[in-house]
Design an enzyme around this catalytic site. Sequence first.
Site: not given
Ligand code: SAH
Length: 359
Positions: A90, A103, A110, A114, A117, A215, A333
């Site tokens: 996406e 984006c 991935c 994490c 996510c 985070h 995000c």
């Molecule tokens: N892998 C890279 C690129 C992804 S960016 C990274 O981690 O930076 C996506 C961003 O959204 C990251 O900061 C991630 O931690 C955040 N994110 C992931 N899940 C989320 C959620 N459920 N709510 C808000 N932000 C989230």
Amino acid sequence: MVNLLDLDRQGLTAFFMSLGEKPFRATQIMKWIHQQGILDFDTMTNLSKSLRQRLKECANFSLPQVQKHQISVDGTRKWLLQLDADNSIEMVFIPEEGRGTLCVSSQVGCALNCHFCATGQQGFNRNLTVSEIIAQVWIAKHQLCSEYTVSNIVMMGMGEPLTNFDNVVTAMKVMMDDFAYGISWRRLTLSTVGIVPAIKRLKEECPVSIAVSLHAPTDSLRDQLIPINKKYPLQQLMHACRAYTTGKPSRHITFEYVMLKGINDSPAEAHTLVKLLKGIPSKINLIPFNPYPHSPYQCTSIDSINRFRNILMHADLVTVTRKTRGAEIEAACGQLAGKVYNRREKRRDDDTHDTKNII
Ligand code: SAH
């Protein structure tokens, strides 16, 4: 067959020279492909007929198919792109006053897992190729036509861009090329969870703006939320961030901090964060947690986010609470999913969501 969308200017120059052609053919064809949106050799009238014929025999343009295009009430758009029979990704476009941010995804799923996510919960299948990355910009630009412009690009979609280093860097070179999309490094941001050696390499090979998904202000908490922190703990990560900004006075690092209720959002954690970022030119993006099916976390209340933000701002840290965009089409995000033929692992088997893990 060479897929010409896989090549940056350097690659195209080498390709044309291998055909016995002049290097300037590279910039001619880049303009056709990326600026005009033309993927048909016969339309490229400044190339001789014989060259066009040769190109048809040895080169093509292969790009993902748009499977679905959704527009949210706030104007955010999300595309589901089919890469092959097993995989789709996406990408999201966010229009705002005076700018439009795309984006872009870098991997199918991935591998970093994490815990908060949605993409991480899908597992991982493969890296995107250069053409699959740059095609996202091509498709957005040519589908948005004159209605909107892509002025900013963030590598913040699915995947960890620094674990697909070579392809991501080549694609970013095309994004920045004046004969293609002409996006300056200030408007091109790569978001990473903090792959320390790759941050160092990025500074040497393609120093775009970076955002770091922090985070948590301590290793004990970050280890729980972001497993890769055990390999690259905070001290190493902060050192790499400081080094990334040195020698470039206009550079800062954006630190992303997802607000998880009762997990990382206390005033004490805000104060620890202030100490951690001391001496690093930083901007902080507080991201309200976006829920997705089966997620174990909740978002911090607005009042507590404001309290957290005020502590950072009193310490002179530029802090912005990110607006949640496109949530009802799951474009926010951490909500991007797509379809992943998961070779690594399968964590949920009861998900009926239509972009679910398919095995
Ligand atoms: N892998 C890279 C690129 C992804 S960016 C990274 O981690 O930076 C996506 C961003 O959204 C990251 O900061 C991630 O931690 C955040 N994110 C992931 N899940 C989320 C959620 N459920 N709510 C808000 N932000 C989230």
